[in-house]
Design a protein around this motif. Structure first.
Motif, PDB file in Angstrom:
ATOM      1  N   CYS A 160      -4.424   3.834   0.712  1.00 36.03           N
ATOM      2  CA  CYS A 160      -3.091   4.398   0.910  1.00 36.03           C
ATOM      3  C   CYS A 160      -2.830   4.620   2.400  1.00 36.03           C
ATOM      4  N   TRP A 161      -1.542   4.750   2.737  1.00 31.39           N
ATOM      5  CA  TRP A 161      -1.153   5.170   4.080  1.00 31.39           C
ATOM      6  C   TRP A 161      -1.403   6.667   4.196  1.00 31.39           C
ATOM      7  N   GLU A 162      -1.805   7.126   5.374  1.00 27.28           N
ATOM      8  CA  GLU A 162      -1.958   8.552   5.586  1.00 27.28           C
ATOM      9  C   GLU A 162      -0.632   9.254   5.314  1.00 27.28           C
ATOM     10  N   LYS A 163      -0.716  10.479   4.838  1.00 30.19           N
ATOM     11  CA  LYS A 163       0.462  11.222   4.404  1.00 30.19           C
ATOM     12  C   LYS A 163       1.534  11.300   5.476  1.00 30.19           C
TER      13      LYS A 163
ATOM     14  N   VAL B 262      29.310  15.344   2.361  1.00 29.42           N
ATOM     15  CA  VAL B 262      29.337  15.109   0.918  1.00 29.42           C
ATOM     16  C   VAL B 262      29.396  16.461   0.221  1.00 29.42           C
ATOM     17  N   ILE B 263      30.447  16.689  -0.576  1.00 31.21           N
ATOM     18  CA  ILE B 263      30.618  17.944  -1.300  1.00 31.21           C
ATOM     19  C   ILE B 263      30.605  17.645  -2.792  1.00 31.21           C
ATOM     20  N   PRO B 264      29.741  18.295  -3.581  1.00 32.56           N
ATOM     21  CA  PRO B 264      29.699  18.033  -5.023  1.00 32.56           C
ATOM     22  C   PRO B 264      31.009  18.428  -5.682  1.00 32.56           C
ATOM     23  N   GLU B 265      31.428  17.642  -6.688  1.00 40.23           N
ATOM     24  CA  GLU B 265      32.713  17.890  -7.341  1.00 40.23           C
ATOM     25  C   GLU B 265      32.655  19.101  -8.252  1.00 40.23           C
ATOM     26  N   SER B 266      31.481  19.364  -8.832  1.00 44.32           N
ATOM     27  CA  SER B 266      31.331  20.486  -9.745  1.00 44.32           C
ATOM     28  C   SER B 266      30.329  21.483  -9.190  1.00 44.32           C
ATOM     29  N   ILE B 267      30.078  22.536  -9.938  1.00 39.56           N
ATOM     30  CA  ILE B 267      29.109  23.546  -9.519  1.00 39.56           C
ATOM     31  C   ILE B 267      27.732  22.904  -9.411  1.00 39.56           C
ATOM     32  N   ARG B 268      27.035  23.176  -8.313  1.00 35.89           N
ATOM     33  CA  ARG B 268      25.685  22.642  -8.147  1.00 35.89           C
ATOM     34  C   ARG B 268      24.685  23.663  -8.687  1.00 35.89           C
ATOM     35  N   PHE B 269      24.174  23.416  -9.892  1.00 33.51           N
ATOM     36  CA  PHE B 269      23.216  24.322 -10.503  1.00 33.51           C
ATOM     37  C   PHE B 269      21.825  24.097  -9.894  1.00 33.51           C
ATOM     38  N   LYS B 270      21.023  25.129  -9.937  1.00 38.57           N
ATOM     39  CA  LYS B 270      19.668  25.014  -9.423  1.00 38.57           C
ATOM     40  C   LYS B 270      18.866  24.054 -10.292  1.00 38.57           C
ATOM     41  N   ARG B 271      18.108  23.177  -9.646  1.00 44.90           N
ATOM     42  CA  ARG B 271      17.312  22.189 -10.378  1.00 44.90           C
ATOM     43  C   ARG B 271      16.166  22.876 -11.111  1.00 44.90           C
ATOM     44  N   PRO B 272      15.933  22.548 -12.398  1.00 45.06           N
ATOM     45  CA  PRO B 272      14.810  23.159 -13.123  1.00 45.06           C
ATOM     46  C   PRO B 272      13.474  22.733 -12.525  1.00 45.06           C
ATOM     47  N   SER B 273      12.477  23.560 -12.708  1.00 45.12           N
ATOM     48  CA  SER B 273      11.160  23.288 -12.133  1.00 45.12           C
ATOM     49  C   SER B 273      10.447  22.180 -12.915  1.00 45.12           C
ATOM     50  N   VAL B 274       9.981  21.165 -12.191  1.00 46.78           N
ATOM     51  CA  VAL B 274       9.217  20.059 -12.783  1.00 46.78           C
ATOM     52  C   VAL B 274       7.964  19.859 -11.932  1.00 46.78           C
ATOM     53  N   LYS B 275       6.801  19.833 -12.574  1.00 45.42           N
ATOM     54  CA  LYS B 275       5.562  19.632 -11.838  1.00 45.42           C
ATOM     55  C   LYS B 275       5.587  18.283 -11.133  1.00 45.42           C
ATOM     56  N   LYS B 276       5.123  18.260  -9.887  1.00 39.64           N
ATOM     57  CA  LYS B 276       5.198  17.058  -9.067  1.00 39.64           C
ATOM     58  C   LYS B 276       4.473  15.879  -9.713  1.00 39.64           C
ATOM     59  N   ASP B 277       3.252  16.127 -10.262  1.00 40.11           N
ATOM     60  CA  ASP B 277       2.485  15.025 -10.839  1.00 40.11           C
ATOM     61  C   ASP B 277       3.171  14.469 -12.088  1.00 40.11           C
TER      62      ASP B 277
ATOM     63  N   ILE C 167       0.843  -1.197   0.000  1.00 36.95           N
ATOM     64  CA  ILE C 167       0.000   0.000   0.000  1.00 36.95           C
ATOM     65  C   ILE C 167       0.882   1.252   0.000  1.00 36.95           C
ATOM     66  N   PRO C 168       0.707   2.147  -0.978  1.00 34.66           N
ATOM     67  CA  PRO C 168       1.547   3.351  -1.065  1.00 34.66           C
ATOM     68  C   PRO C 168       1.095   4.442  -0.096  1.00 34.66           C
ATOM     69  N   ARG C 169       1.900   5.457   0.042  1.00 31.92           N
ATOM     70  CA  ARG C 169       1.576   6.603   0.881  1.00 31.92           C
ATOM     71  C   ARG C 169       0.896   7.683   0.031  1.00 31.92           C
ATOM     72  N   GLN C 170      -0.007   8.457   0.649  1.00 29.23           N
ATOM     73  CA  GLN C 170      -0.604   9.584  -0.068  1.00 29.23           C
ATOM     74  C   GLN C 170       0.496  10.467  -0.674  1.00 29.23           C
ATOM     75  N   PRO C 171       0.294  11.034  -1.881  1.00 28.65           N
ATOM     76  CA  PRO C 171      -0.972  11.109  -2.613  1.00 28.65           C
ATOM     77  C   PRO C 171      -1.253   9.909  -3.510  1.00 28.65           C
ATOM     78  N   ARG C 172      -0.332   8.936  -3.593  1.00 30.93           N
ATOM     79  CA  ARG C 172      -0.576   7.753  -4.418  1.00 30.93           C
ATOM     80  C   ARG C 172      -1.544   6.819  -3.716  1.00 30.93           C
ATOM     81  N   SER C 173      -2.207   5.973  -4.482  1.00 32.60           N
ATOM     82  CA  SER C 173      -3.106   4.979  -3.905  1.00 32.60           C
ATOM     83  C   SER C 173      -3.282   3.826  -4.888  1.00 32.60           C
ATOM     84  N   TYR C 174      -3.672   2.663  -4.350  1.00 30.15           N
ATOM     85  CA  TYR C 174      -3.955   1.489  -5.174  1.00 30.15           C
ATOM     86  C   TYR C 174      -5.392   1.052  -4.922  1.00 30.15           C
TER      87      TYR C 174
END
Length: 332
Positions: free
Chosen positions: A68-71, A136-151, A15-22
């Protein structure tokens, strides 16, 4: 152990956790895959019984109902996590944070929280002290992650996991509007701050490609299974393309002379297994290795500035000669 107990334990795990469900049917089908076959009525009865004991809920706002499990459910684990396991989860959290979006970390967040609780509860232990001294230190420049819709992020991962086709609106680089596509997901690659979907498209069923997650505007998972190209090898595709704007699939022998101070790390961490080197006069190092022809590698070499002289291939050397002249005209 009785079949009923085994089945219910597996259901708790499935059984998955919210927001997923089966739905009940999805849970039944998954139980069947594990050889824990039961009637639909039995599965529904088990679900109702488990929901009275654990924070498991039924979303009855639409049919089929989803379980689903409660969030924010605390969940449980058995056997209990020991300090060494807690340290492993704590370090994993620190290392994965810059690589994975929050939507994925959320699914294992309970383990990370539990790990920190155990380590804080053992403040005087060697494990806890060591945790404070490992970073943990990244070896290269850590660029900002591009925006991706959660769904969209969740559906792309689910489509790859289930090997299902997707109908998506995808916007090519430079285009103002996205286009509808039928896509066959083959895998996912995380590279720096970017997530890529390795896939096929209906209009070109022979050529695999990689698409950045952030260019998807909408994703719908279809019921049809993907059509994987014949003899497709995921690892080979990644190696050949390197997800770094490959100029060609050809490999070439790279030869260069590095300032020893700047290039010394190549003696400890070689470019690959083909690398050879020779110590030269004037505190220089000669490096030779077989390299993939990519933009990423050229940019890496450029980062050494005047601390490297490219000898071969001639095409790359000429490119650096032109670059040096152009930079000379800019920085007068």
């Amino acid at each position: 152990m009785s079949d009923t107990i085994l089945r219910q334990i597996k259901m708790i795990e499935l059984i998955p956790r919210q927001p997923r469900s089966y739905s009940s049917k999805q849970i039944k089908d998954k139980l069947d895959e594990f050889g824990l076959e039961a009637s639909m009525r039995t599965v529904q009865r088990d679900l109702n019984e488990l929901s009275r004991i654990f924070p498991i809920i039924c979303d009855d706002r639409s049919i089929p109902y989803g379980w689903c499990w409660e969030k924010n459910a605390a969940g449980f684990s058995s056997p209990a996590m020991d300090p060494t396991q807690a340290l492993t989860f704590s370090l994993a959290s620190q290392y994965l944070e810059p690589l994975l979006p929050k939507s994925h970390l959320k699914s294992v967040e309970d383990f990370f929280i539990k790990a920190e609780e155990i380590l804080l509860g053992n403040e005087k232990s060697k494990v806890s002290r060591w945790r404070k001294r490992v970073k943990v230190i990244p070896e290269s420049i850590r660029f900002k992650r591009p925006s991706v819709k959660k769904d969209i992020d969740i559906r792309l991962h689910e489509a790859v996991f289930e090997s299902l086709q997707i109908k998506a609106i995808y916007k090519k680089r430079g285009n103002k509007f996205g286009e509808k596509r039928i896509i066959h997901p083959l895998g996912i690659v995380l590279k720096g701050s970017m997530n890529y979907l390795i896939c096929m498209m209906d209009e070109d069923p022979k050529k695999p490609r990689y698409l950045p997650f952030n260019r998807f505007e909408a994703v719908e998972i279809l019921a049809e299974k993907i059509k994987e190209p014949k003899n497709f090898d995921f690892d080979s595709f990644i190696h050949e393309n390197n997800l770094s704007f490959a100029y060609s699939k050809e490999l070439y022998y790279f030869e260069a002379i590095f300032d020893r101070t700047m290039g010394f790390h190549l003696l400890e961490t070689p470019l690959n297994h083909t690398q050879t080197h020779k110590e030269l006069a004037d505190d220089k190092i000669f490096i030779r290795a077989r390299i993939t022809d990519t933009l990423q590698f050229e940019q890496w070499i450029m980062s050494f500035g005047d601390k490297v002289e490219v000898l071969k291939p001639k095409k790359l050397r000429n490119k650096f000669i032109k670059l040096a002249k152009k930079m000379g005209s800019i920085y007068k």
